[in-house]
Design a protein around this motif. Structure first.
Motif, PDB file in Angstrom:
ATOM      1  N   GLN A 165       0.828  -1.219   0.000  1.00 44.09           N
ATOM      2  CA  GLN A 165       0.000   0.000   0.000  1.00 44.09           C
ATOM      3  C   GLN A 165       0.862   1.269   0.000  1.00 44.09           C
ATOM      4  OE1 GLN A 165      -2.267   0.446   3.695  1.00 44.09           O
ATOM      5  NE2 GLN A 165      -0.768  -0.783   4.789  1.00 44.09           N
ATOM      6  N   PRO A 166       0.399   2.345  -0.636  1.00 47.47           N
ATOM      7  CA  PRO A 166      -0.790   2.431  -1.488  1.00 47.47           C
ATOM      8  C   PRO A 166      -0.551   1.741  -2.830  1.00 47.47           C
ATOM      9  CG  PRO A 166       0.401   4.502  -1.535  1.00 47.47           C
ATOM     10  CD  PRO A 166       1.111   3.629  -0.546  1.00 47.47           C
ATOM     11  N   HIS A 176      -9.790   0.386   2.225  1.00 41.75           N
ATOM     12  CA  HIS A 176     -10.457   1.627   1.839  1.00 41.75           C
ATOM     13  C   HIS A 176      -9.680   2.322   0.731  1.00 41.75           C
ATOM     14  CE1 HIS A 176      -7.656   4.141   4.214  1.00 41.75           C
ATOM     15  NE2 HIS A 176      -7.756   3.215   5.151  1.00 41.75           N
ATOM     16  N   GLU A 177     -10.434   3.085  -0.064  1.00 41.80           N
ATOM     17  CA  GLU A 177      -9.845   3.815  -1.186  1.00 41.80           C
ATOM     18  C   GLU A 177      -9.566   5.246  -0.732  1.00 41.80           C
ATOM     19  OE1 GLU A 177     -12.243   1.759  -4.845  1.00 41.80           O
ATOM     20  OE2 GLU A 177     -13.381   2.965  -3.415  1.00 41.80           O
ATOM     21  N   LYS A 178      -8.417   5.737  -1.131  1.00 41.05           N
ATOM     22  CA  LYS A 178      -8.048   7.074  -0.658  1.00 41.05           C
ATOM     23  C   LYS A 178      -7.246   7.809  -1.720  1.00 41.05           C
ATOM     24  CE  LYS A 178      -5.072   8.248   2.848  1.00 41.05           C
ATOM     25  NZ  LYS A 178      -4.520   8.047   4.192  1.00 41.05           N
ATOM     26  N   GLY A 179      -7.653   9.020  -2.019  1.00 33.09           N
ATOM     27  CA  GLY A 179      -6.893   9.863  -2.946  1.00 33.09           C
ATOM     28  C   GLY A 179      -6.811   9.273  -4.337  1.00 33.09           C
ATOM     29  N   TYR A 233      -5.773   1.090   0.313  1.00 34.73           N
ATOM     30  CA  TYR A 233      -5.064   0.975   1.583  1.00 34.73           C
ATOM     31  C   TYR A 233      -5.717  -0.100   2.447  1.00 34.73           C
ATOM     32  CZ  TYR A 233      -2.944   5.553   0.597  1.00 34.73           C
ATOM     33  OH  TYR A 233      -2.254   6.604   0.020  1.00 34.73           O
ATOM     34  N   ASN A 254      -7.174  -1.318   5.774  1.00 32.03           N
ATOM     35  CA  ASN A 254      -7.801  -0.598   6.879  1.00 32.03           C
ATOM     36  C   ASN A 254      -7.360  -1.176   8.221  1.00 32.03           C
ATOM     37  OD1 ASN A 254      -9.373   0.930   8.554  1.00 32.03           O
ATOM     38  ND2 ASN A 254     -11.328  -0.022   7.979  1.00 32.03           N
TER      39      ASN A 254
END
Length: 401
Positions: free
Chosen positions: A26-27, A58-61, A77, A79
């Protein structure tokens, strides 16, 4: 004959691999996962969507756009807040309990005196500590996956029986059976030094190392061994008893007497208690020594020996340098056999690491066929509970694997 996996089992295994890939890299984007695992992109997308719905991922950015100007990939990422794990480190003097997230971040911790609770029941007290921590920190009890436990003795991990833990006076103690009376979630138990090496590999000095030798130097001396990323327990769960190593055959011939009943040679010459006792004997022979009066009344400690050695006291230097030599020979023998990438040292004696490590390294590097890094543990007082959490996450047969 190999059992053929059903489609559901194959899908579950693939899902675990995808989650593990996200945890490790990750990411990371869906396309990168597909490339690393050699899965099709639609398969990865379906599994990721499922993991996102279940809150494991979770999805981020957004990532950087490709050189061809294509759509920017969404980064995934793991969690770490999706669930909690309880880590318990049972020692001869103190029991420490902590609740951690899935990334090893300790949310809360508490401890109690082992001796005071041994007669009333350690597990009953651990249950009480856990309940109080959950209430005090307003945690969702349903989010607790389970518990990992380290005990100071030989432990049959499959049956959960503690074969022998002298400091707790346990012999063939059915730990898991007893624990099930107090806790409804899964529990895994192992020797305390075994869990320490797992913690060190997860979040400490041995991170990203697949071959690790962890040595705890306290009153006794024990080691935890990881070979090719797997914890090595031995044929009867008694691997790593480094304290029984013989580092002076001549001394063994002179009717050697262990520091405590059933203790080994190395811990009887290089353990903290042994250092203190030897220091006391030499001081008692020297009336001009500053600690002569104290040594005549009570046994001096290993800590006192190291403190005076650092100040240049000749008697103390004689004792601690002899102990360091013996420890170095033990490390040389073990490292020659195992060829670890790194040796991690911990335990009460290593409070004097600044004095010990340079001298150890000088001797060890002189005799080893190939060099090895030697460090002090960086997890400190949380090494045991972090290791217990790591044990649980390794053993628990869930999506996390």
């Amino acid at each position: 004959m190999n059992k053929k996996l059903s489609n559901a089992e194959i899908r579950t295994n693939n899902k675990k691999m995808v989650l593990q890939c996200i945890k490790n890299y990750q990411p990371i984007s869906r396309a990168a996962i597909a490339e690393k695992l050699h899965f099709s992109k639609p398969t990865v997308s379906l599994l990721v969507d499922e993991l996102v719905r279940e809150n494991w991922v979770h999805e981020k950015g957004i990532g950087e756009s490709s050189s061809q100007g294509g759509r920017r990939p969404i980064h995934l990422y793991f969690n770490e807040k999706a669930a909690y794990v309880i880590g318990v480190d049972i020692g001869g003097t103190k029991v420490k309990t902590a609740i951690s997230d899935l990334g090893g971040k300790i949310i809360c911790a508490s401890s109690f005196n082992t001796r005071k609770q041994l007669e009333n029941g350690l597990l009953k007290q651990i249950q009480k500590e856990v309940q109080e921590m959950i209430q005090r920190n307003q945690l969702d009890k349903s989010m607790i996956l389970g518990m990992g436990v380290g005990v100071p003795g030989i432990t049959e991990t499959k049956t959960g029986v503690v074969v022998e833990a002298p400091s707790l006076k346990w012999v063939r103690y059915p730990f898991l059976t007893e624990a099930e009376r107090f806790f409804s979630f899964p529990i895994y138990v192992d020797n305390d030094v075994n869990i320490a090496v797992l913690g060190e590999q997860w979040l400490g000095r041995a991170k990203n190392k697949e071959n690790v030798l962890f040595i705890s130097v306290g009153t006794g001396i024990g080691s935890g061994i990881i070979i090719h990323n797997q914890l090595y327990r031995g044929s009867s769960y008694a691997s790593g008893e480094l304290g029984y190593m013989v580092t002076d055959k001549n001394n063994m011939k002179n009717e050697f007497k262990p520091i405590f009943h059933r203790y080994g040679y190395l811990e009887s010459v290089a353990g903290g208690k042994a250092i203190g006792r030897r220091f006391t004997e030499l001081v008692q022979q020297n009336k001009s020594h500053s600690l002569y009066a104290e040594a005549a009344e009570t046994e001096l400690t290993g800590e006192q020996a190291f403190s005076l050695a650092k100040a240049g006291d000749v008697t103390a230097l004689t004792v601690v340098e002899d102990a360091i030599e013996h420890l170095a020979y033990g490390i040389i023998n073990a490292a020659t056999l195992l060829n670890p990438e790194v040796v991690i040292l911990d335990g009460g004696v290593m409070k004097s690491a600044d004095f010990i490590l340079p001298r150890l390294q000088k001797i060890v590097h002189q005799y080893l066929p190939s060099s090895v890094e030697i460090f002090q543990s960086q997890l400190g007082e949380n090494a045991g509970v972090i290791g217990a959490v790591s044990l649980f996450l390794r053993e628990y047969d869930s999506i996390l694997n």
